[in-house]
Design an enzyme around this catalytic site. Structure first.
Site, mmCIF file in Angstrom:
data_model
loop_
_atom_site.group_PDB
_atom_site.id
_atom_site.type_symbol
_atom_site.label_atom_id
_atom_site.label_comp_id
_atom_site.label_asym_id
_atom_site.label_seq_id
_atom_site.Cartn_x
_atom_site.Cartn_y
_atom_site.Cartn_z
ATOM 1 N NE ARG A 180 32.969 54.351 45.598
ATOM 2 C CZ ARG A 180 31.777 53.933 46.029
ATOM 3 N NH1 ARG A 180 30.727 53.966 45.226
ATOM 4 N NH2 ARG A 180 31.619 53.505 47.274
ATOM 5 C CG ASP A 224 24.150 56.854 40.954
ATOM 6 O OD1 ASP A 224 23.351 57.810 41.050
ATOM 7 O OD2 ASP A 224 24.504 56.158 41.925
ATOM 8 C CD GLU A 267 30.614 60.644 43.515
ATOM 9 O OE1 GLU A 267 30.278 60.118 42.449
ATOM 10 O OE2 GLU A 267 30.264 60.225 44.635
ATOM 11 C CG HIS A 301 27.204 58.126 44.921
ATOM 12 N ND1 HIS A 301 28.560 58.105 44.850
ATOM 13 C CD2 HIS A 301 26.844 56.902 45.378
ATOM 14 C CE1 HIS A 301 29.004 56.926 45.245
ATOM 15 N NE2 HIS A 301 27.981 56.188 45.570
HETATM 16 P P1 NAI Z 1 31.431 43.058 45.262
HETATM 17 O O1 NAI Z 1 32.667 43.082 46.079
HETATM 18 O O2 NAI Z 1 30.334 42.101 45.615
HETATM 19 O O3 NAI Z 1 31.802 42.812 43.724
HETATM 20 C C1 NAI Z 1 32.854 43.452 43.077
HETATM 21 C C2 NAI Z 1 33.316 42.530 41.965
HETATM 22 O O4 NAI Z 1 34.311 43.220 41.213
HETATM 23 C C3 NAI Z 1 33.950 41.228 42.477
HETATM 24 O O5 NAI Z 1 33.377 40.119 41.823
HETATM 25 C C4 NAI Z 1 35.426 41.387 42.137
HETATM 26 O O6 NAI Z 1 36.071 40.155 41.836
HETATM 27 C C5 NAI Z 1 35.335 42.280 40.908
HETATM 28 N N1 NAI Z 1 36.588 42.953 40.597
HETATM 29 C C6 NAI Z 1 37.573 43.371 41.437
HETATM 30 N N2 NAI Z 1 38.575 43.929 40.753
HETATM 31 C C7 NAI Z 1 38.223 43.853 39.445
HETATM 32 C C8 NAI Z 1 38.845 44.255 38.239
HETATM 33 N N3 NAI Z 1 40.055 44.820 38.243
HETATM 34 N N4 NAI Z 1 38.210 44.029 37.066
HETATM 35 C C9 NAI Z 1 36.995 43.433 37.049
HETATM 36 N N5 NAI Z 1 36.350 43.021 38.167
HETATM 37 C C10 NAI Z 1 36.949 43.239 39.334
HETATM 38 O O7 NAI Z 1 30.871 44.555 45.265
HETATM 39 P P2 NAI Z 1 29.400 45.056 44.979
HETATM 40 O O8 NAI Z 1 28.604 45.087 46.240
HETATM 41 O O9 NAI Z 1 28.857 44.333 43.813
HETATM 42 O O10 NAI Z 1 29.680 46.590 44.591
HETATM 43 C C11 NAI Z 1 30.360 46.933 43.391
HETATM 44 C C12 NAI Z 1 30.698 48.407 43.429
HETATM 45 O O11 NAI Z 1 29.496 49.184 43.383
HETATM 46 C C13 NAI Z 1 31.397 48.873 44.726
HETATM 47 O O12 NAI Z 1 32.793 48.719 44.619
HETATM 48 C C14 NAI Z 1 31.014 50.320 44.823
HETATM 49 O O13 NAI Z 1 32.036 51.089 44.260
HETATM 50 C C15 NAI Z 1 29.767 50.450 43.960
HETATM 51 N N6 NAI Z 1 28.579 50.870 44.709
HETATM 52 C C16 NAI Z 1 27.894 51.975 44.284
HETATM 53 C C17 NAI Z 1 26.755 52.404 44.940
HETATM 54 C C18 NAI Z 1 25.967 53.588 44.467
HETATM 55 O O14 NAI Z 1 25.092 54.080 45.217
HETATM 56 N N7 NAI Z 1 26.186 54.090 43.273
HETATM 57 C C19 NAI Z 1 26.292 51.703 46.144
HETATM 58 C C20 NAI Z 1 27.046 50.506 46.468
HETATM 59 C C21 NAI Z 1 28.159 50.131 45.793
#
Ligand code: NAI
Length: 343
Positions: free
Chosen positions: A230, A254, A259, A291
């Site tokens: 993000r 990305d 954005e 994105h």
């Molecule tokens: P997920 O929920 O599987 O993993 C997120 C991880 O971040 C978890 O292990 C959590 O413990 C950790 N986390 C939470 N707060 C934290 C902090 N303060 N410091 C360090 N780690 C922390 O989510 P997933 O599916 O891996 O997605 C991650 C991010 O990717 C999403 O939040 C979303 O913003 C972004 N995303 C971007 C996309 C794109 O097209 N550019 C598409 C899909 C997701």
């Protein structure tokens, strides 16, 4: 079940088309984003389906609620654009927690390889029959240290790819896991030791601007920063200054913190009002995609499938496996708490 979709493009409609009219599902697609001015378009709908840059603030939620909408179905994983506190007790919010983590992880690696091997420059050069190699010297990823912030689904898929490249892997997560060849460290250590830093954690009040002038000051000279998570995880002004000072070797983005007014739209031929983005664009070591990391056939079809399931489960079974709720602390027996997925 009438569902009004906001911020849709041709590729969204294509992915959802096959569900149109099936078992009572009536889908209406709008290109416009959801905001206070457009919320009225959902009047008479049971649910709205929104994406990352729709603005689901308290006023929008009140309007939707007043118009009888009962469900906000996010067709994405992140939910920082929804005021969950305002939604609590009025409208349920569901999301797509996982579709293809590989889509995003592979895009992150594509950006990284493109940047460190100067592919974007070589592509333009050879199209002009310029076959000079001057200025295209890159570096090996093998043996370099990558720092992964957030080791959830996408972070882990990215780690697997980096492992294949023979990189040394450091990680930081508030909930560390047991992962082979990964050393969990605190954030200052990760910043200090990494040649490449890749962000895969959600945007929360704790993570806003986690990359700013203070963290940049701790990093190695020449560090490559990847953000496919993000935009607001990075303070863009501080990033720009880090690039101008030659501290940051490259940035692959990305996502961008401002954005929402720009990405997914065609502004070619317009004058760019955002000076920070315009300046970032002029840098030879900045790569920006709008994105796009999620945009694969597999991810789009997974998103559509889970979104439709979320909507059907809510209206037909009163079940919300993928509900995002505000931490209320008031419910005696909450399924999310029992299943340990309440935050
Ligand atoms: P997920 O929920 O599987 O993993 C997120 C991880 O971040 C978890 O292990 C959590 O413990 C950790 N986390 C939470 N707060 C934290 C902090 N303060 N410091 C360090 N780690 C922390 O989510 P997933 O599916 O891996 O997605 C991650 C991010 O990717 C999403 O939040 C979303 O913003 C972004 N995303 C971007 C996309 C794109 O097209 N550019 C598409 C899909 C997701």
């Amino acid at each position: 079940m009438k569902v009004t979709f906001f911020d849709t493009k041709e590729y969204d409609r294509k992915a959802f088309e096959k569900y149109q009219g099936r078992d009572g599902l009536e889908l209406k697609f709008y290109e416009t984003r959801l905001c206070e001015d457009t919320a009225g378009l959902a009047r008479g709908s049971d649910a709205v389906c929104v994406f990352v840059n729709d603005d689901v603030n308290a006023a929008v939620i009140d309007r939707l609620h007043g118009d009888g909408v009962r469900l906000i179905a996010l067709r994405c994983a992140g939910y920082n654009n929804v005021d969950l506190t305002a939604a609590y007790g009025k409208i349920h919010v569901v999301r797509v927690p996982a579709y293809s983590p590989y889509a995003v992880a592979e895009h992150a690696m594509a950006l990284l390889l493109c940047s460190v091997r100067r592919i974007h420059k070589a592509y333009n050069r050879t199209r002009d029959f310029n076959f000079s190699l001057n200025g295209l010297t890159g570096f090996d990823l093998h043996g370099k240290t990558v720092g992964v912030v957030g080791t959830g689904k996408i972070g882990r898929a990215f780690i697997d790819i980096c492992r294949g490249f023979g990189m040394r892997i450091l990680a930081y997560d508030t909930f560390p896991a047991e992962l082979p060849d990964v050393r969990y460290v605190d954030l200052p250590t990760l910043f200090r030791e990494s040649d490449v830093i890749s962000l895969h954690c959600p945007l929360t009040p704790e993570t806003v601007h986690m990359i700013d002038k203070n963290s940049i000051a701790r990093m190695k000279k020449g560090v490559v920063i990847l953000n496919t998570s993000r935009g607001a995880l990075i303070d863009s002004e501080d990033l720009l200054n880090g690039i101008k000072e030659r501290k940051i070797g490259a940035a692959c983005l990305d996502v961008y913190e401002e954005e929402s007014d720009l990405f997914f739209e065609d502004f070619s031929g317009h004058i760019m009002d955002d000076d920070t983005l315009a300046r970032l664009m002029t840098m030879p070591n900045v790569l920006i995609t709008s994105h796009q990391a999620f945009l694969t056939e597999e991810a789009l079809s997974g998103i559509a499938q889970t979104t439709v399931k979320n909507i059907r489960d809510f209206f037909e079974k009163n079940e919300m496996e993928n509900e995002v709720c505000y931490h209320c602390g008031r419910l005696e027996d909450c399924r999310k708490k029992r299943q340990k997925n309440c935050f």
